[in-house]
Structure formats: C-alpha cells, structure tokens
Motif scaffolding. Structure first.
Motif: not given
Length: 476
Positions: A27-41, A45-51, A73-79
């Motif tokens: 739920x990282x950042x989910x409390x922020x109104x207007x945060x782009x959708x996405x996954x933090x993996x 590690x986040x999504x770094x290895x997949x990237x 076209x705008x989304x959240x991740x963790x890299x």
C-alpha cells in the motif's frame, strides 16, 4: 513443553510482523490522493529485477507497455531502491524537464552516485550544476567547434578509418575507441595511443556497474566498477596535479578552461569536484556518440535506400570542396539527410532509456500527485516509440524528419530544459563527420547476423562485425 510454546509464539509473531510489513509495502503511497496506479513489487527489491531482466533481452518494451495497458501512461513502481513514478506520456515528460531545478532535482539510482561520483553533473543541483554546465558551454561554443574542434575530430575519424580496409571490423569496438579518443583529447589533451586506450578499458569496466545492484561483493560487476573508479581517479589526480604545476598552461582543452585565470576564484572547483566532473564527462561525452555511430552503420546496412541517399549527399560535398577535410560550411548547410539519419538513429537506439528526477515537494499535474521525495522516471523510450507520435515507430525511416522537427515534445535524446546536454552539437558533429568519411571511402557487408540488447548499455551482441572494401570510383 514451555520451549515449544515459546518457539511457536515467536513464529506466530514473526509471521504477523511480516504480514503487516507486506501489507504496508503493497500500500506504499496509497494514502496519497491522486497517486498514479501501479505496483511496487517485492519488498526492498521492488520491480528492479524484472525491469533489468527485460533490458537484458532484445525486447525491453513489455515492462512498460504491459503496465501502460493496465494502469495508463503514468504509473507507480519501485526501482533501484526508490518509490518511482514512471511516465510514458510526452506532455508529462516535458513538464518534468521544463521544471528541472524548480520542482525537481536529479534522482538517479544510488549506484550512479557511488560509481560516477557525488559531483558528477548528473548528480549535482543548483549553483554547482550551473557552474559545471557553464564551463562546458564556454568550451563548446560554435566558434570553437568551427575553428578548433572540427579539424581535430576530422583527424581522429581518418585515423580510425585508416585500418578498416580489407579486414573484418568490429564496429562497436572501433566506435568506442574513436569517440573516447576524441573526448579524451578535448577534455584532458590525451592523444591517441596506449594512454588513452588504457583509460578507456577502465571506463567500460566502470560503466558496466552503473545499473547493477549496488552490492560490494568481491568479483561482482558493481565491485569491479568501484575498483575501476579508483584507478581512473588516481590517473585523473596525476593529470590535474601536473597541469596545476605548470607556470603557463597552453592546452586548448576543457581542463584549461576550468583552470583559466579568467574565471573568478569563487567559481573554481575543488580537486574532488573537478575529478568527479571529468570522470563523468569522459563517460557521458563518448558513450552515447559511440552507440549512435554503431547503430547508424547497423541501420544503414539494412537500408540500402537510405545508404545510397546518404552517400550521394556526401559525395556531392566531396566533389565541391577542396581537399579531403569536411568544411564547417558543408556540415552546416549541405548535410540535411545526414542529420536526418542521425536523428532517426538516436530516436530508435535510445541510448538512455529515460531521465531520473526527484520531486522537491508534493507536485500536482494532470490530476496526478507526485509525492515529495519520490523518483520520477521520464521514460524516453516510450515517447520515441509511440505510434501516436511516429508512424510505424519501430521502422528506420530518416525521411520522417523532413516533416518533423526534434522538439522537447517528441525527442528526449539530449534531455531538455535547463539540463539539456551541453555537448549535443559536438556529438552531432562527431557522428556526421564519421559517416561522411565512411560512406565516401568504403562499402561494407555484414559478416554475420547480429542483434541489439539493452543492458547495461545499448549494444550489439557480437559488436556488428563487417568486411570493409574501397568504394569504387567514389570521387567520380
């Protein structure tokens, strides 16, 4: 019995803690109104290895394309250890570049700073960045390109091509050597030869570690890169100390500009800043250009029509000028298709997949919120390969530039805004001059099939081996 109960309790406690952590992570950042959708993996590690895994193949597009299809076209991740907003939207990316230094600071991964240095131009902000960019802009004026650098680069092209005839050429290695020799000469007056080539080998070991996981395990890519950095800095220290000891410095390089007595004392940099500055410039000043030379030749090899038109344009220049050297006037006024080839090569190659920035404050744009401290990756590849901007975007089509102009909305190769690459005119000149001499002197054929991969840098797996022969009746 008591021990068994205690052990079970510990296991339950650990399980609860991990479950709570995983829930909080997802739920990282989910409390922020207007945060782009996405996954933090995955945690940490986040999504770094997949990237990274996608960029280790010849098709890196699915990482972003799959998420664009799912989230927009705008989304959240963790890299690379940081919560990240990834933008594949041209207008969003333009907003980021235009607001550099006002809403955004640099935000490259930790591995960049540890390998390139705290004072590399990619890392610094504010007045120090302005000062460093000012030195480069002072050195790379149009007059210096015309009066000094043009002939210097021309000589290096002819030197590089002098050994190509009648043998199998690894274009990738040759392009690296050519562009590194040019930048080493312009920055610190290293001439071609063993000294320059030895420094280049250290650089490519260093560069391999930039996008690696920052783990200093002996023998790892990252550890080797850190060691290479140390050896390069030792050599740069020797150069800087030697030059500082001169009563009069008659060199015409960037180091002389930095040391110039015309600079105010408060504008001068410390030795540590100078070393990081030049270490970064030696890297940035040749990697992109070498890659563009390599892929221009690769794309032209597969496009006889483009090669023939490029050759005709440059043979016409050769017939109309005196001597072998390319004149400034010819470069500026008689090479429109050559520049179209360069733009198209840079668009397709995407030497840098994007620009990393960090939000200085909570930012609202297009209904999105970018939280303070989050990284923004303005993803250049998605813009350069967007079918809504470029018709048939994966095709090598230099003719598209007859009706298009490389603007910040569609062409992020040299960045934009206050951080636009200071050496972009020099880079275009180096590529244009190399292509001019190559296509007017030689013809070539590929030795075997080769393909692109993108990690740790964009390259050809086999280096694009070609067989080179004289161009018959080239000057007729």
């Amino acid at each position: 019995m008591a021990m068994a109960v205690l052990s079970a309790a510990v296991v339950v406690l650990i399980t609860i803690i991990l479950a709570l952590f995983l829930r909080k992570w997802r739920k990282l950042g989910n409390d922020v109104k207007g945060l782009p959708k996405g996954s933090v993996g995955l945690p940490w590690v986040g999504e770094t290895m997949e990237f990274m895994s996608y960029f280790s193949t010849s098709d890196p597009e699915p990482f972003v394309n799959n998420r664009v299809a799912k989230y927009g076209k705008v989304f959240k991740s963790h890299l690379f250890g940081k919560p990240t907003i990834i933008s594949a939207d041209a207008e969003f990316n333009k907003f980021v570049m235009q607001n550099d230094k006002r809403l955004f600071n640099m935000g490259y991964p930790t591995s960049f700073a540890e390998i390139l240095g705290t004072y590399d131009m990619l890392m610094v902000n504010g007045e120090l960045h302005k000062k460093m960019r000012g030195y480069a802009m002072t050195f790379l004026t149009s007059k210096k390109l015309q009066d000094y650098l043009l002939n210097d680069i021309d000589s290096y092209v002819l030197l590089a091509l002098s050994t190509w005839k009648g043998r199998v050429v690894n274009v990738q290695d040759e392009a690296k050597a050519y562009t590194f020799r040019v930048v080493a000469k312009q920055l610190i007056s290293f001439g071609p030869g063993e000294e320059s080539d030895s420094l280049m080998k250290e650089y490519y070991q260093l560069f391999d570690g930039i996008f690696s996981l920052p783990l200093k395990i002996p023998g790892s890519t990252y550890a080797k890169a850190v060691q290479a950095r140390g050896r390069i800095l030792k050599r740069l220290t020797q150069v800087i100390d030697s030059r500082k000891s001169l009563e009069k410095d008659d060199h015409k390089d960037l180091l002389a500009t930095v040391f110039s007595t015309e600079m105010r004392p408060e504008d001068r940099m410390s030795n540590e800043q100078i070393m990081d500055y030049f270490l970064g410039l030696l890297s940035a000043g040749h990697v992109s250009t070498a890659t563009a030379v390599l892929f221009a030749i690769a794309f032209l090899t597969d496009s006889p029509k483009a090669l023939n038109q490029l050759r005709e344009e440059n043979l016409a220049i050769k017939r109309n000028q005196k001597g072998e050297r390319l004149s400034w006037e010819a470069y500026k006024n008689s090479m429109p298709f050559t520049l179209d080839v360069i733009y198209e090569t840079l668009r397709l190659t995407n030497v840098s997949h994007g620009l990393y920035r960090t939000a200085i404050e909570d930012i609202q744009y297009q209904g999105y919120t970018i939280p303070k401290g989050w990284t923004v990756l303005a993803y250049a590849r998605a813009v350069h390969l967007d079918g809504d901007i470029y018709e048939d975007p994966f095709a090598f089509n230099p003719w598209r530039w007859k009706t298009m102009s490389p603007t910040m909305n569609n062409f992020m190769v040299f960045g934009g805004g206050p951080r636009q690459c200071a050496g972009y005119e020099l880079a275009k000149l180096e590529i244009a001059m190399f292509l001019h001499h190559l296509v007017t002197k030689f013809s070539w054929k590929p030795v075997e099939q080769d393909k692109m991969v993108y990690f740790p840098t964009v390259r050809m797996i086999k280096g694009l081996p070609i067989v080179v022969e004289d161009l018959i009746n080239a000057a007729d």
